[in-house]
Write a protein that holds these residues in place. Structure first.
Motif, PDB file in Angstrom:
ATOM      1  N   UNK A   1      25.396  30.639 -91.549  1.00 44.77           N
ATOM      2  CA  UNK A   1      26.049  31.234 -92.262  1.00 44.77           C
ATOM      3  C   UNK A   1      26.100  32.422 -92.287  1.00 44.77           C
ATOM      4  N   UNK A   2      25.292  32.590 -93.144  1.00 46.28           N
ATOM      5  CA  UNK A   2      25.156  34.015 -93.285  1.00 46.28           C
ATOM      6  C   UNK A   2      25.003  35.245 -92.232  1.00 46.28           C
ATOM      7  N   UNK A   3      24.793  35.042 -91.241  1.00 47.40           N
ATOM      8  CA  UNK A   3      24.750  35.617 -89.901  1.00 47.40           C
ATOM      9  C   UNK A   3      26.389  35.137 -88.883  1.00 47.40           C
ATOM     10  N   UNK A   4      27.104  34.066 -89.030  1.00 41.71           N
ATOM     11  CA  UNK A   4      28.418  33.664 -88.769  1.00 41.71           C
ATOM     12  C   UNK A   4      29.130  34.616 -89.092  1.00 41.71           C
ATOM     13  N   UNK A   5      29.053  34.753 -91.094  1.00 44.56           N
ATOM     14  CA  UNK A   5      30.117  35.391 -91.913  1.00 44.56           C
ATOM     15  C   UNK A   5      30.083  37.429 -90.578  1.00 44.56           C
ATOM     16  N   UNK A   6      28.773  37.406 -91.284  1.00 43.82           N
ATOM     17  CA  UNK A   6      28.026  39.087 -91.214  1.00 43.82           C
ATOM     18  C   UNK A   6      29.064  39.573 -89.123  1.00 43.82           C
ATOM     19  N   UNK A   7      28.893  38.948 -88.555  1.00 45.68           N
ATOM     20  CA  UNK A   7      29.148  38.641 -87.510  1.00 45.68           C
ATOM     21  C   UNK A   7      30.386  38.931 -86.887  1.00 45.68           C
ATOM     22  N   UNK A   8      31.000  37.360 -87.835  1.00 48.81           N
ATOM     23  CA  UNK A   8      33.166  38.188 -86.898  1.00 48.81           C
ATOM     24  C   UNK A   8      34.192  38.844 -88.064  1.00 48.81           C
ATOM     25  N   UNK A   9      32.290  39.345 -89.212  1.00 50.84           N
ATOM     26  CA  UNK A   9      33.107  40.549 -89.641  1.00 50.84           C
ATOM     27  C   UNK A   9      33.155  41.974 -89.211  1.00 50.84           C
ATOM     28  N   UNK A  10      32.483  41.791 -88.581  1.00 51.08           N
ATOM     29  CA  UNK A  10      31.710  42.974 -87.571  1.00 51.08           C
ATOM     30  C   UNK A  10      32.875  43.130 -86.668  1.00 51.08           C
ATOM     31  N   UNK A  11      33.346  41.551 -85.967  1.00 52.06           N
ATOM     32  CA  UNK A  11      34.237  41.933 -85.026  1.00 52.06           C
ATOM     33  C   UNK A  11      35.359  41.967 -85.195  1.00 52.06           C
ATOM     34  N   UNK A  12      35.691  41.666 -86.361  1.00 57.89           N
ATOM     35  CA  UNK A  12      36.970  41.551 -87.022  1.00 57.89           C
ATOM     36  C   UNK A  12      37.192  43.657 -87.233  1.00 57.89           C
ATOM     37  N   UNK A  13      36.066  44.070 -87.678  1.00 56.00           N
ATOM     38  CA  UNK A  13      35.886  45.809 -87.570  1.00 56.00           C
ATOM     39  C   UNK A  13      36.665  46.317 -86.471  1.00 56.00           C
ATOM     40  N   UNK A  14      35.308  45.347 -85.362  1.00 55.11           N
ATOM     41  CA  UNK A  14      35.635  46.206 -84.170  1.00 55.11           C
ATOM     42  C   UNK A  14      37.147  46.386 -83.687  1.00 55.11           C
ATOM     43  N   UNK A  15      37.715  45.507 -83.554  1.00 58.02           N
ATOM     44  CA  UNK A  15      39.052  44.679 -83.183  1.00 58.02           C
ATOM     45  C   UNK A  15      40.213  45.987 -84.342  1.00 58.02           C
ATOM     46  N   UNK A  16      40.112  45.840 -85.314  1.00 53.87           N
ATOM     47  CA  UNK A  16      40.708  47.294 -86.164  1.00 53.87           C
ATOM     48  C   UNK A  16      40.684  49.227 -85.842  1.00 53.87           C
ATOM     49  N   UNK A  17      39.374  48.890 -85.463  1.00 57.85           N
ATOM     50  CA  UNK A  17      39.060  49.867 -84.956  1.00 57.85           C
ATOM     51  C   UNK A  17      39.455  49.876 -83.585  1.00 57.85           C
ATOM     52  N   UNK A  18      39.206  49.400 -82.384  1.00 58.52           N
ATOM     53  CA  UNK A  18      40.065  49.322 -80.799  1.00 58.52           C
ATOM     54  C   UNK A  18      41.672  48.812 -80.879  1.00 58.52           C
ATOM     55  N   UNK A  19      42.340  48.067 -82.000  1.00 59.54           N
ATOM     56  CA  UNK A  19      43.788  48.526 -82.013  1.00 59.54           C
ATOM     57  C   UNK A  19      44.083  48.576 -83.233  1.00 59.54           C
ATOM     58  N   UNK A  20      45.652  49.508 -82.842  1.00 53.02           N
ATOM     59  CA  UNK A  20      46.380  50.052 -84.188  1.00 53.02           C
ATOM     60  C   UNK A  20      47.724  49.517 -84.134  1.00 53.02           C
ATOM     61  N   UNK A  21      47.709  48.658 -83.696  1.00 50.85           N
ATOM     62  CA  UNK A  21      49.714  47.674 -84.047  1.00 50.85           C
ATOM     63  C   UNK A  21      48.807  45.979 -84.402  1.00 50.85           C
ATOM     64  N   UNK A  22      49.965  45.818 -84.844  1.00 57.74           N
ATOM     65  CA  UNK A  22      50.222  44.002 -85.408  1.00 57.74           C
ATOM     66  C   UNK A  22      49.484  43.600 -84.723  1.00 57.74           C
ATOM     67  N   UNK A  23      50.578  43.688 -83.384  1.00 56.84           N
ATOM     68  CA  UNK A  23      50.753  42.560 -81.751  1.00 56.84           C
ATOM     69  C   UNK A  23      49.224  42.521 -81.707  1.00 56.84           C
ATOM     70  N   UNK A  24      49.072  44.095 -81.498  1.00 56.25           N
ATOM     71  CA  UNK A  24      47.818  43.648 -80.522  1.00 56.25           C
ATOM     72  C   UNK A  24      46.326  43.505 -81.291  1.00 56.25           C
ATOM     73  N   UNK A  25      46.302  43.419 -82.886  1.00 53.85           N
ATOM     74  CA  UNK A  25      45.285  42.815 -83.404  1.00 53.85           C
ATOM     75  C   UNK A  25      45.175  41.157 -83.692  1.00 53.85           C
ATOM     76  N   UNK A  26      46.356  41.036 -83.457  1.00 54.87           N
ATOM     77  CA  UNK A  26      46.228  39.224 -84.158  1.00 54.87           C
ATOM     78  C   UNK A  26      45.625  38.857 -82.488  1.00 54.87           C
TER      79      UNK A  26
END
Lengths: 187, 187
Positions: free
Chosen positions: B56-81
DNA sequence: GTCTATATCTTGATAGAC
DNA sequence: GTCTATCAAGATATAGAC
């Protein structure tokens, strides 16, 4: 009486499966709860696969009957949708049990083909019922903004099962209600 | 190297848990897959509870990193969703594995308190990220009809987990896509 | 770090008496 | 229909050698 023991076994097994998953309960658990020896269970259900198939058969029939009751009691789309959500809400038992299907699917690779087919059949039955509710809600205009009843039904079935899961995780019925705020506000 | 075996064990255990549930895999399965003896696993993870907590620790960290990548790559709400939905879609592996949380929750009563807390923390983290996406989508008007970002987030998290479940039941990625037709049409 | 060997318990399932 | 007795297999976990 044979029927009584069999029904008691199904009752206990259903609760156990929904509380602990298919791989999370054993014949010993059932024997303790029902008050017979575990070897005796094999007289009623020769294998655990047979037991799980009987569980799905009964679950399918029960839910179908509940859906029919809803259709008989309410005549608008919104009322039927709210009643269906309420049905799943009560099945949660305050966050302590899942829908039988939900609890089985995680153990998918331990299940017999027969029970996998029954899960498919259950989903198809529920999808049809939910779509009919959205069809009606679109026609009678009691559910706001319905343009695609088929897509609404698929989303709603996933939401019902997913809300069971998140509520079970938090062991909180409020989590279930929160997941349906968007949908109920359209009713 | 110690780290390599440990990582290999986590990889294999995560896949097994997501494919067969927490009670559905054993140390023997992991030993076979990694190529060591099952007793050796206890050197890295003394108990199965410790293993699940590390997962669970690793899964949490991985998903959090993936979410951060999405926030860095896309700048609109729809694109991020859409990117978030796509992330969960890929995690399904064509309907063969569930989100780690989803697969664990069904076995809730077999889990340690520590891992239950980690599941809660994971859900809280994801809820915050999803709500931020709806906040943005409301502000930049790229997601249609957002009036209550908090409620949207709770529904979306339940939908993500529920769609994983229904898609796993049918072993079909189309079932996942069908559940998101309503939401993606608003993007 | 990984091994062999072992302990202890639980699993689903069967045979046969009553 | 339910029992006792038993089975083989599998589970998690530990001790101690290398």
């Amino acid at each position: 009486m044979s029927t009584e023991t069999k029904t008691a076994l199904l009752d206990v097994a259903e609760h156990a499966a929904r509380a602990r998953g298919f791989d999370g309960f054993s014949y010993a658990d059932l024997a303790d709860a029902v008050g017979i020896r575990k070897a005796s269970i094999h007289y009623h259900f020769p294998t655990k696969a047979a037991l799980s198939e009987a569980l799905m058969d009964r679950y399918h029939a029960t839910l179908e009957t509940e859906c029919e009751k809803i259709e008989a009691e309410y005549d608008t789309g919104s009322a039927r949708l709210l009643a269906l959500i309420s049905l799943y809400r009560e099945a949660l038992n305050d966050g302590k049990t899942l829908c039988l299907c939900v609890s089985l699917i995680s153990s998918r690779e331990s299940l017999s083909n027969a029970v996998l087919e029954k899960i498919d059949a259950f989903h198809a039955m529920m999808l049809g019922r939910i779509q009919a509710i959205f069809d009606l809600g679109q026609e009678d205009k009691t559910i706001a903004g319905v343009t695609n009843p088929t897509a609404e039904a698929r989303a709603t079935l996933a939401l019902l099962e997913g809300a069971h899961l998140t509520a079970r995780a938090a062991e909180s019925i409020q989590t279930f209600d929160a997941a349906f705020e968007m949908l109920t506000s359209r009713c």
